[in-house]
Scaffold this motif. Structure first.
Motif: not given
Length: 477
Positions: A164-167, A273-279
């Motif tokens: 999210e921060e750097l690509g 959500d992408e955050h939840k998916a990564a979790l």
């Protein structure tokens, strides 16, 4: 390099164990976060699912298939230099991949070179534990395996934040710096003083003995025989239990790693959500921190030992049936429950893999048997994600078919291994009354003449000096 050699089981051995935990987290835990970049890479290169799937498959296949080359480097240069070489190679591969303009370049940089570097660092840190630990070797290997679970837990969280921060390009560049920590782990691996017989010359390198040079005539034929013996085709031919286990595991790997690659894009596609998916991947890794040691302790009990092969098959069967949950629902709470159950089966499979292999082959043949098994595994790993990607392309990205595919391979392999082990045990019981002391399939393997390189034999000398340490190169499920 210090002038004095370290003592086995000394204080520095625990520092080496810590370095091995960190190295396993950096190397074996890394493939768990590749699925987070799947959608980004597909969008960046305008590629199909099957084309994008070659990236994680090449990286993971090299992580397993580089073992024979790693063993050569360890024998020639020692564990310390090989770990540091692996860290540099993995770092350069990730840095180069951040500048890639095509998927082909990504396959070569992040797939081939990074995967090979991770293999060098991982296998060398495991190998050196065999020199530092003698009485507590089983404990050391169990503690070191916790690093894998820590890596599976932390890598996806770090990858999601950096993406999210750097690509993805900036993230891969940072990953290149992270892999340089493998060099720090390698620098800790001081040479250890081996246990030698009285009168034998002590070795000065923390690695396997370097074989003596053979006379020129017949060298090619000797190398061919040594290669065939190292690949353990004689064990595969004569040992029915090993044949069932190896073929079953090779078939299982065609489906076993698919959820770790496609779970995140599957969840994102269905609105998570992408955050939840990564979790979700982190949940699997965090659960493994506790479940894998518990599974190892239970499997090590004497009253459970004779059922280990069937427990392993049952865990593979549970793993395959669990994947069917994702074909029914993509609700986040359901996926969390799926990850917890998946973690149980994954922990049992990981904890029992080496134990079952030790049960079906004698210990003096274990390293060769493991070498052939991991080479066949790497072929399956190389083919599995692209096959799933082709299925996605053919079904308009219907992920249900990927999980059906994963369940098919794992369930069928579990039934094959369980049925095969039962048939062999029944055959063994029927053969016992016919003649006392009848050899089991595992004991029927003819012993080949020991190689001079394995015995430390000098062609110019009539004495044989057996090696005092047995080196085993291992990988992970």
């Amino acid at each position: 390099m210090p002038g004095a050699l370290e003592r086995p089981e000394g204080c520095w051995a625990w520092v080496v164990l810590l370095a091995s935990v960190v190295a396993q987290g950096l190397t074996l835990g890394f493939p768990a976060c590749i699925g987070i970049f799947f959608t980004e890479l597909q969008r960046e290169f305008q590629a199909s699912n099957s084309e994008t799937s070659w990236f994680p498959s090449i990286l993971t296949a090299m992580l397993h298939a580089g073992g024979p080359l790693c063993s050569i480097l360890v024998g020639r240069f020692g564990c310390r230099a090989t770990v540091m070489l692996g860290g540099v190679l993995a770092s350069l591969g990730m840095v180069a991949s951040s500048f890639c303009r095509s998927l082909g370049q990504l396959y070569l940089a992040a797939g081939f070179f990074t995967g090979l570097g991770l293999c060098f660092s991982f296998q060398s840190t495991i190998t050196v534990l065999g020199f530092y630990f003698t009485r507590r070797r089983a404990l050391a290997n169990a503690v070191a395996s916790v690093g894998v679970s820590l890596g599976i837990t932390l890598w996806p969280l770090l990858a999601r934040h950096l993406l999210e921060e750097l690509g993805w390009r900036g993230t891969f560049l940072v990953f290149g710096g992270v892999f340089l920590h493998c060099c720090v782990c390698g620098a800790i691996l001081r040479p250890v003083a081996p246990s030698v017989a009285p009168g034998a010359a002590p070795a000065s390198r923390g690695g396997p003995p370097v074989p003596s040079k053979a006379p020129a005539p017949g060298r090619l034929a000797a190398c061919g025989r040594a290669t065939l013996r190292y690949l353990a085709f004689d064990i595969l031919w004569h040992n029915a239990g090993y044949r069932v286990f190896t073929l079953g595991v090779t078939w299982m790997i065609l489906g076993f790693p698919l959820p770790q690659v496609f779970l995140v894009p599957f969840a994102i596609r269905y609105g998570v959500d992408e955050h939840k998916a990564a979790l979700l991947i982190s949940i699997i890794g965090f659960s493994n921190i506790f479940l894998r040691p518990m599974a190892g302790l239970v499997a090590g009990r004497p009253d459970v030992a004779r059922f280990r092969k069937y427990l392993f098959s049952l865990a593979v069967l549970l793993n395959g049936l669990t994947n069917l949950v994702c074909t029914v629902s993509a609700n986040y709470r359901v996926l969390v429950g799926y990850c917890l159950v998946y973690s149980v089966s994954m922990s049992v499979v990981g904890a029992l893999f080496f134990q079952v292999l030790m049960d079906v082959v004698p210990m003096d043949q274990f390293s060769r048997a493991l070498g052939l098994c991991t080479i066949l595994e790497s072929i399956s790993i190389l083919l599995s994600p692209p096959m799933a990607g082709f299925v996605l392309d053919s079904t308009d990205s219907n992920f249900s078919y990927v999980f059906y595919m994963s369940s098919f391979f794992t369930v069928s392999s579990a039934l094959f291994m369980g049925g095969g082990f039962c048939a062999l045990q029944r055959k063994e019981r029927q053969g016992r009354p016919a003649g006392a002391g009848a050899a089991t399939p595992e004991a029927a393997i003819p012993e080949a003449a020991p190689l001079p390189a394995l015995l430390g034999e000098d062609p110019g000398s009539s004495e044989k000096q057996p090696c005092t340490e047995e080196i085993t190169y291992v990988t992970s499920v």
